[in-house]
Design a protein around this motif. Structure first.
Motif, PDB file in Angstrom:
ATOM      1  N   PRO A  64       0.820  -1.215   0.000  1.00 35.85           N
ATOM      2  CA  PRO A  64       0.000   0.000   0.000  1.00 35.85           C
ATOM      3  C   PRO A  64       0.854   1.265   0.000  1.00 35.85           C
ATOM      4  O   PRO A  64       1.969   1.276   0.543  1.00 35.85           O
ATOM      5  CB  PRO A  64      -0.805  -0.115   1.298  1.00 35.85           C
ATOM      6  CG  PRO A  64      -0.823  -1.573   1.611  1.00 35.85           C
ATOM      7  CD  PRO A  64       0.491  -2.098   1.127  1.00 35.85           C
TER       8      PRO A  64
ATOM      9  N   ASP B  81       0.654   4.002   1.603  1.00 36.10           N
ATOM     10  CA  ASP B  81       0.894   4.707   2.863  1.00 36.10           C
ATOM     11  C   ASP B  81       1.902   4.001   3.767  1.00 36.10           C
ATOM     12  O   ASP B  81       2.206   4.485   4.858  1.00 36.10           O
ATOM     13  CB  ASP B  81      -0.415   4.918   3.623  1.00 36.10           C
ATOM     14  CG  ASP B  81      -1.136   3.611   3.954  1.00 36.10           C
ATOM     15  OD1 ASP B  81      -0.743   2.560   3.418  1.00 36.10           O
ATOM     16  OD2 ASP B  81      -2.102   3.657   4.740  1.00 36.10           O
TER      17      ASP B  81
ATOM     18  N   PRO C 161      -1.918  -6.758   3.941  1.00 40.57           N
ATOM     19  CA  PRO C 161      -2.665  -6.168   2.823  1.00 40.57           C
ATOM     20  C   PRO C 161      -2.402  -6.811   1.469  1.00 40.57           C
ATOM     21  O   PRO C 161      -3.039  -6.425   0.484  1.00 40.57           O
ATOM     22  CB  PRO C 161      -2.175  -4.716   2.838  1.00 40.57           C
ATOM     23  CG  PRO C 161      -0.770  -4.817   3.330  1.00 40.57           C
ATOM     24  CD  PRO C 161      -0.770  -5.941   4.344  1.00 40.57           C
TER      25      PRO C 161
END
Length: 322
Positions: free
Chosen positions: A89, A91, A148
């Motif tokens: 991801p 972030d 994730p």
């Protein structure tokens, strides 16, 4: 505990200009701009290229590249990082992948990342910097729970966590076993049983880095960045801080128990599971550190030996033997 003064974590680096011309041509075809300056970065256990490039158009990128002639396993490690980082991801405090080049089996692999203008933590460790890193690690582990990445991209820690060091030494019954301190020679069955509990102990749902050390961290004024993700796997959130602790202690930081106590997931972990992981770390570093140096990585074994010394001491304390 005083620092053990291990050698710097360094491979036998190649400079960017020493990489194959075809690879540099492929990079320039992607970037559309020639490299005007290349500064080799010495830290990290890789025998290939690791360089900060300044391009003719002013952009800056970090490039790592390696071929099988330097070390037979390093290209595969770069491929593992490519697989992991490609799905990370945006972030996550890890440098963004910008470009990759893979010549396939028997060829070179190159990765280009955004260049982070930061510094590695001071050595010996500064306690304020350590607090920053530990707080960032808590946030990293929380942000990567649940993992994730799509199923199968990162392996399970239960399958990949090193947990055969003591068993290897027990079965070998050679000079490496005889070089152990008497307590460890006399307790190899107990140690092998402890590390046998690791697959169950490390089960979890967090995407772990599994190789956090000072040379895999960059500090900027407002962020802690975690570099080099080829060993990432899915497991219990407390595992990262336990794996990190011996390297911090050997480089002048506090004792391991003080380091791990800052992590909330560790405080909630089963103490027997933690002891099994510490036993496995001690066994792995001890066994690895007694091997001959691998090609292109002349300081790796001494670095592992220094971590082994800390991990063995930590294990004895957890078992009440010191």
């Amino acid at each position: 505990m005083a620092a053990i003064q291990p050698p710097a974590p360094q491979g036998s680096r190649l400079h960017w200009e020493q990489a194959p011309q075809r690879l540099r041509d492929a990079f320039e075809a992607w970037s559309g701009s020639a490299a005007r300056e290349a500064v080799t970065q010495p830290s990290g256990f890789s025998p290939g290229v690791a360089a900060r490039l300044r391009l003719a158009d002013g952009r800056r990128v970090f490039v790592k590249a390696v071929g099988p002639d330097l070390n037979p396993h390093s290209a595969g490690i770069h491929r593992s990082e490519l697989r992991i980082i490609s799905g990370m991801p945006a972030d996550v405090p890890a440098p963004s992948l910008l470009w990759s080049h893979d010549e396939g089996q028997g060829g070179w692999v190159a990765l280009a990342f955004e260049d982070i203008k930061g510094d590695h933590p001071q050595q010996p460790w500064d306690l304020q910097e350590l607090e920053r890193v530990l707080a960032a690690l808590v946030s990293l582990n929380e942000g990567l729970t649940p993992a994730p990445l799509p199923p199968g991209v990162a392996p399970s820690a239960s399958d990949t966590f090193p947990s055969h060091g003591w068993r290897t030494l027990r079965e070998e019954r050679g000079d490496r076993q005889h070089s152990l301190a008497p307590w460890f020679q006399n307790n190899l069955d107990r140690l092998a049983n402890l590390e046998g509990d690791v697959p169950e102990a490390v089960e979890g749902h967090t995407l772990l880095h599994l190789d956090i050390r000072a040379d895999n961290i960059l500090l900027t004024p407002d962020r802690v960045w975690f570099l080099d993700w080829p060993h990432a796997c899915v497991g219990a959130a407390w595992v990262d801080v336990v794996v990190m602790a011996p390297s911090v202690t050997m480089q002048g930081g506090p004792p391991p128990e003080e380091i791990v106590a800052a992590h909330p997931a560790y405080r909630g972990a089963d103490p027997e599971a933690v002891t099994a992981v510490v036993a496995a770390l001690a066994g792995a570093f001890t066994e690895w550190g007694s091997r001959p140096p691998p090609p292109g990585l002349p300081t790796l074994r001494a670095f592992q030996q220094a971590q082994a010394s800390v991990a063995r001491d930590w294990l004895l304390r957890r078992l009440g033997n010191r």
